[in-house]
Design a protein around this motif. Structure first.
Motif, PDB file in Angstrom:
ATOM      1  N   VAL A  59       0.814  -1.214   0.000  1.00 23.03           N
ATOM      2  CA  VAL A  59       0.000   0.000   0.000  1.00 23.03           C
ATOM      3  C   VAL A  59       0.847   1.264   0.000  1.00 23.03           C
ATOM      4  O   VAL A  59       0.340   2.352  -0.279  1.00 23.03           O
ATOM      5  N   CYS A  60       2.136   1.137   0.308  1.00 23.54           N
ATOM      6  CA  CYS A  60       3.036   2.287   0.313  1.00 23.54           C
ATOM      7  C   CYS A  60       4.454   1.759   0.170  1.00 23.54           C
ATOM      8  O   CYS A  60       4.806   0.756   0.790  1.00 23.54           O
ATOM      9  N   ALA A  61       5.262   2.426  -0.655  1.00 22.30           N
ATOM     10  CA  ALA A  61       6.630   1.951  -0.866  1.00 22.30           C
ATOM     11  C   ALA A  61       7.530   3.111  -1.263  1.00 22.30           C
ATOM     12  O   ALA A  61       7.077   4.127  -1.797  1.00 22.30           O
ATOM     13  N   GLY A  62       8.810   2.938  -0.986  1.00 26.92           N
ATOM     14  CA  GLY A  62       9.744   3.995  -1.356  1.00 26.92           C
ATOM     15  C   GLY A  62      11.167   3.628  -1.018  1.00 26.92           C
ATOM     16  O   GLY A  62      11.501   2.462  -0.809  1.00 26.92           O
ATOM     17  N   GLY A  63      11.990   4.660  -0.924  1.00 28.36           N
ATOM     18  CA  GLY A  63      13.393   4.430  -0.605  1.00 28.36           C
ATOM     19  C   GLY A  63      14.257   5.612  -1.011  1.00 28.36           C
ATOM     20  O   GLY A  63      13.764   6.680  -1.389  1.00 28.36           O
ATOM     21  N   ARG A  64      15.552   5.385  -0.950  1.00 27.47           N
ATOM     22  CA  ARG A  64      16.536   6.421  -1.240  1.00 27.47           C
ATOM     23  C   ARG A  64      16.996   6.317  -2.694  1.00 27.47           C
ATOM     24  O   ARG A  64      17.118   5.221  -3.238  1.00 27.47           O
ATOM     25  N   TYR A  65      17.246   7.478  -3.323  1.00 23.05           N
ATOM     26  CA  TYR A  65      17.727   7.495  -4.718  1.00 23.05           C
ATOM     27  C   TYR A  65      18.776   8.604  -4.863  1.00 23.05           C
ATOM     28  O   TYR A  65      18.567   9.626  -5.504  1.00 23.05           O
ATOM     29  N   ASP A  66      19.935   8.361  -4.288  1.00 27.97           N
ATOM     30  CA  ASP A  66      20.971   9.383  -4.190  1.00 27.97           C
ATOM     31  C   ASP A  66      21.580   9.794  -5.521  1.00 27.97           C
ATOM     32  O   ASP A  66      22.190  10.859  -5.618  1.00 27.97           O
ATOM     33  N   GLY A  67      21.428   8.979  -6.568  1.00 30.64           N
ATOM     34  CA  GLY A  67      22.060   9.322  -7.841  1.00 30.64           C
ATOM     35  C   GLY A  67      21.153   9.977  -8.853  1.00 30.64           C
ATOM     36  O   GLY A  67      21.603  10.364  -9.936  1.00 30.64           O
ATOM     37  N   LEU A  68      19.860  10.145  -8.531  1.00 28.49           N
ATOM     38  CA  LEU A  68      18.900  10.601  -9.545  1.00 28.49           C
ATOM     39  C   LEU A  68      19.146  12.040  -9.987  1.00 28.49           C
ATOM     40  O   LEU A  68      19.091  12.343 -11.184  1.00 28.49           O
ATOM     41  N   VAL A  69      19.405  12.945  -9.063  1.00 28.91           N
ATOM     42  CA  VAL A  69      19.647  14.337  -9.435  1.00 28.91           C
ATOM     43  C   VAL A  69      20.847  14.429 -10.384  1.00 28.91           C
ATOM     44  O   VAL A  69      20.801  15.142 -11.401  1.00 28.91           O
ATOM     45  N   GLU A  70      21.898  13.688 -10.078  1.00 32.75           N
ATOM     46  CA  GLU A  70      23.084  13.685 -10.935  1.00 32.75           C
ATOM     47  C   GLU A  70      22.769  13.086 -12.308  1.00 32.75           C
ATOM     48  O   GLU A  70      23.244  13.580 -13.340  1.00 32.75           O
ATOM     49  N   GLN A  71      21.953  12.024 -12.337  1.00 32.30           N
ATOM     50  CA  GLN A  71      21.564  11.412 -13.605  1.00 32.30           C
ATOM     51  C   GLN A  71      20.833  12.392 -14.509  1.00 32.30           C
ATOM     52  O   GLN A  71      20.927  12.311 -15.740  1.00 32.30           O
ATOM     53  N   LEU A  72      20.120  13.338 -13.901  1.00 28.78           N
ATOM     54  CA  LEU A  72      19.346  14.309 -14.671  1.00 28.78           C
ATOM     55  C   LEU A  72      20.110  15.599 -14.926  1.00 28.78           C
ATOM     56  O   LEU A  72      19.525  16.592 -15.368  1.00 28.78           O
ATOM     57  N   GLY A  73      21.425  15.587 -14.650  1.00 29.04           N
ATOM     58  CA  GLY A  73      22.273  16.719 -15.006  1.00 29.04           C
ATOM     59  C   GLY A  73      22.636  17.657 -13.880  1.00 29.04           C
ATOM     60  O   GLY A  73      23.278  18.680 -14.107  1.00 29.04           O
ATOM     61  N   GLY A  74      22.256  17.328 -12.641  1.00 32.90           N
ATOM     62  CA  GLY A  74      22.574  18.183 -11.508  1.00 32.90           C
ATOM     63  C   GLY A  74      23.820  17.725 -10.770  1.00 32.90           C
ATOM     64  O   GLY A  74      24.437  16.709 -11.113  1.00 32.90           O
ATOM     65  N   ALA A  75      24.199  18.476  -9.749  1.00 27.28           N
ATOM     66  CA  ALA A  75      25.324  18.081  -8.899  1.00 27.28           C
ATOM     67  C   ALA A  75      24.886  16.904  -8.030  1.00 27.28           C
ATOM     68  O   ALA A  75      23.693  16.734  -7.762  1.00 27.28           O
ATOM     69  N   PRO A  76      25.831  16.054  -7.605  1.00 31.15           N
ATOM     70  CA  PRO A  76      25.463  14.929  -6.731  1.00 31.15           C
ATOM     71  C   PRO A  76      24.657  15.422  -5.526  1.00 31.15           C
ATOM     72  O   PRO A  76      25.124  16.260  -4.758  1.00 31.15           O
ATOM     73  N   THR A  77      23.446  14.915  -5.385  1.00 27.29           N
ATOM     74  CA  THR A  77      22.533  15.371  -4.338  1.00 27.29           C
ATOM     75  C   THR A  77      21.728  14.189  -3.820  1.00 27.29           C
ATOM     76  O   THR A  77      20.989  13.562  -4.582  1.00 27.29           O
ATOM     77  N   PRO A  78      21.835  13.856  -2.554  1.00 28.48           N
ATOM     78  CA  PRO A  78      21.063  12.735  -2.006  1.00 28.48           C
ATOM     79  C   PRO A  78      19.571  13.066  -1.974  1.00 28.48           C
ATOM     80  O   PRO A  78      19.183  14.226  -1.847  1.00 28.48           O
ATOM     81  N   ALA A  79      18.749  12.033  -2.074  1.00 27.84           N
ATOM     82  CA  ALA A  79      17.296  12.240  -2.051  1.00 27.84           C
ATOM     83  C   ALA A  79      16.611  10.924  -1.720  1.00 27.84           C
ATOM     84  O   ALA A  79      17.188   9.843  -1.867  1.00 27.84           O
ATOM     85  N   LEU A  80      15.368  11.026  -1.277  1.00 23.26           N
ATOM     86  CA  LEU A  80      14.582   9.836  -0.962  1.00 23.26           C
ATOM     87  C   LEU A  80      13.106  10.199  -0.945  1.00 23.26           C
ATOM     88  O   LEU A  80      12.746  11.383  -0.911  1.00 23.26           O
ATOM     89  N   GLY A  81      12.245   9.172  -0.996  1.00 19.60           N
ATOM     90  CA  GLY A  81      10.819   9.451  -0.985  1.00 19.60           C
ATOM     91  C   GLY A  81       9.990   8.182  -0.913  1.00 19.60           C
ATOM     92  O   GLY A  81      10.516   7.077  -0.771  1.00 19.60           O
ATOM     93  N   PHE A  82       8.670   8.362  -1.003  1.00 20.34           N
ATOM     94  CA  PHE A  82       7.757   7.219  -1.032  1.00 20.34           C
ATOM     95  C   PHE A  82       6.502   7.607  -1.798  1.00 20.34           C
ATOM     96  O   PHE A  82       6.241   8.789  -2.066  1.00 20.34           O
ATOM     97  N   ALA A  83       5.726   6.606  -2.174  1.00 24.69           N
ATOM     98  CA  ALA A  83       4.428   6.841  -2.810  1.00 24.69           C
ATOM     99  C   ALA A  83       3.452   5.786  -2.330  1.00 24.69           C
ATOM    100  O   ALA A  83       3.830   4.646  -2.054  1.00 24.69           O
TER     101      ALA A  83
END
Length: 434
Positions: A281-305
Motif C-alpha cells: 500500500v506504500c513503498a519507497g526508498g533512497r535514490y541518491d544518484g537521480l539528481v546527478e543522472q538528470l544533469g545536476g550536482a550529486p545530491t542525495p534524495a529519498l521518498g515514497f508513494a
C-alpha cells in the motif's frame, strides 16, 4: 439503450457517492505531509520520454512494457508512470536546490501504466507521494518511514507490516551484479526473454520479474545484504537503531529490490494481506544518484508513494472510518412562484454561512419535494408558501427526528439556521473529522 462509448479499460470513475472516500485519504495525506514540513508541488501530466528513460531505467518493466508514449511532430512525450522523476525534474528546473535544504515536497496525482487491469492495479491510478532532497542522513530515511507510518495510522489502517532492506550503492552493486550474473547464467535457458537482456544490463531486475518461473529461480539468488560496503551497512544499521528507538516495528526483507532503477541504499514497503496478492500500500526508498543522472550536482534524495485506490480498498476491507458524504443542510420546499423567488434569496443567505442549501428546480408537487429532500439526505426542510411569506415565519423540520421548530424568515434566518445545523451535527454520530 446501450452506451455507445464506454470508459477505457483499466480506468475507473469516481462518482459523487464515492468521492467522500477520496476526500478522506487526500485530506489526511495533506495534513500528515504538512505536519512534517512538506509543501505541495504540481507538475505536468506528461514529460519528455527521455526523463523516464534516464531515471526509471531502460531495463525496467515500466519502460519496456508499460509506458504510454506519443510522438508529437518531432518530440516524444510520455504520460507519467510515477511521480518521483517529474518531481525531481521540477525541483531542479525551478532552482529549488539553490534554496535551503532539504527540500521537502508532496503531491497527489494521477499516473499511467499499461498493465493488466486487476483489483488495486489500474492503468490510470492515483498516488500520494513525498520526496525529500538534500539529506544523506539515515535520520532522513527514518523520518520518511515514520511519516508514511503515521499517514497509514491516521487513515485507521491496521495489520500493516513494514519491510525494509538496503540495496547498497553503485560500489556495492558492482560486486553483487557479478554474483547475480554468475548465478543466473547457469539457469539462463529457463529465464524469460526479457530477463535475457536484463542479465547483462541489470541482473537485479530479474529479482523483480513477474514471471513465475523467473521469480521461482530468483528465490535462491544471492542476497544484496552479503555484499554491502561498510558505509551502506553502517547507514542501514543506524536506520534500524532509529526505528527501534521510535518503537516502529519492521521486518528486514532481503528480497526487496523495488521496481525502478534509481533506488540506492534504503528501500521499504508497507504490506497488507487484506487486498490479496497486490498487498503493497506504500513503498519507497533512497535514490541518491537521480539528481546527478538528470544533469545536476550529486545530491542525495529519498521518498515514497502510496496508491490511493489500494488505500481505499484496504480501508473498506478493514471498515475504517471515512468523512461523511456531502449532504444538503437545508432543503427549501416551495409552493408557488412567489415562494420560489423568496427561496432563491433565502438559499443564498444560507450558503453565505458556508452551508448547503437547495430548492425545487423541477416544478414538483409538495409531496414530491419532501420525498426528494428525504432522498438526498437533507438535514432540515422548511416549507414556504404565501402564508409563511406574509407572516414572516415558517416551521423548520429536523428530518432525522421529525421535530419542528418555528423560525423567523428575516435577515437573521441564515444565522439562526446555522446554529440549528451545528447543534444537529454535534448530536449526530461521531466521525473522523469531529
Amino acid at each position: 439503450m446501450a452506451l455507445i462509448v464506454q470508459r477505457p479499460l483499466g480506468t475507473a470513475d469516481v462518482t459523487p457517492a464515492e468521492i467522500h472516500k477520496w476526500y478522506t485519504v487526500e485530506q489526511i495525506a495533506q495534513d500528515t505531509a504538512q505536519s512534517y514540513g512538506f509543501k505541495e508541488i504540481r507538475f505536468p501530466t506528461f514529460e519528455n520520454t527521455d526523463l523516464f528513460l534516464r531515471s526509471v531505467g531502460e531495463t525496467t518493466d515500466v519502460v519496456q512494457k508499460e509506458m504510454y508514449s506519443v510522438i508529437a511532430k518531432e518530440s516524444k512525450f510520455t504520460l507519467r508512470p510515477e511521480g518521483t522523476a517529474g518531481t525531481i525534474r521540477s525541483v531542479m528546473q525551478n532552482g529549488m536546490l539553490n534554496d535551503a535544504l532539504p527540500q521537502k515536497v508532496f503531491y497527489i496525482t494521477s499516473c499511467f501504466r499499461h498493465e493488466r487491469p486487476q483489483a488495486g492495479r489500474l492503468r490510470e491510478f492515483h498516488q500520494f507521494g513525498a520526496e525529500m532532497i538534500g539529506s544523506s542522513s539515515p535520520y532522513a530515511d527514518a523520518e520518511m518511514i515514520m511519516m508514511a507510518d503515521n499517514f497509514l495510522k491516521n487513515l485507521g489502517l491496521k495489520n500493516i507490516e513494514l519491510n525494509i532492506n538496503s540495496i547498497g550503492c553503485p560500489k556495492c552493486r558492482s560486486n553483487y551484479h557479478k554474483a547475480l550474473r554468475a548465478f543466473f547464467e547457469e539457469k539462463k535457458e529457463e529465464l524469460c526473454e526479457t530477463c535475457h537482456s536484463r542479465l547483462e544490463k541489470n541482473p537485479m531486475r530479474i529479482l523483480d520479474c513477474k514471471s513465475p518461473i523467473c521469480s521461482g529461480i530468483a528465490k535462491d539468488a544471492p542476497l544484496i545484504s552479503d555484499y554491502l560496503c561498510e558505509e551502506c551497512s553502517s547507514h542501514f544499521e543506524k536506520l534500524k537503531n532509529i526505528l527501534d528507538s521510535m518503537n516502529i516495528k519492521y521486518v528486514v526483507n532481503p528480497k526487496i529490490v523495488r521496481g525502478l532503477d534509481y533506488y540506492t541504499k534504503t528501500v521499504f514497503e508497507f504490506i497488507t494481506t487484506d487486498i490479496g496478492a497486490q498487498g503493497t500500500v506504500c513503498a519507497g526508498g533512497r535514490y541518491d544518484g537521480l539528481v546527478e543522472q538528470l544533469g545536476g550536482a550529486p545530491t542525495p534524495a529519498l521518498g515514497f508513494a502510496a496508491g490511493l485506490e489500494r488505500l481505499i480498498m484496504t480501508m473498506e476491507k478493514q471498515e475504517c472510518a471515512f468523512m461523511p458524504s456531502q449532504k444538503c443542510d437545508l432543503y427549501i420546499v416551495t409552493m408557488g412562484e412567489k415562494a420560489l423567488d423568496f427561496a432563491v434569496s433565502l438559499a443564498n443567505s444560507v450558503r453565505d454561512e458556508g452551508l448547503i442549501a437547495e430548492y425545487d428546480l423541477m416544478n414538483r408537487s409538495l409531496k414530491a419535494q419532501m420525498k426528494y429532500a428525504n432522498k438526498i439526505g437533507a438535514d432540515f426542510t422548511v416549507v414556504i408558501g404565501d402564508n409563511e411569506i406574509e407572516s414572516g415565519k415558517a416551521n423548520l423540520k429536523n428530518m432525522a427526528t421529525g421535530q419542528q421548530t418555528e423560525i423567523a424568515l428575516d435577515e437573521k434566518f441564515a444565522e439562526t439556521f446555522s446554529i440549528q445545523s451545528i447543534s444537529l451535527e454535534l448530536e449526530g454520530e461521531e466521525n473522523l473529522f469531529n
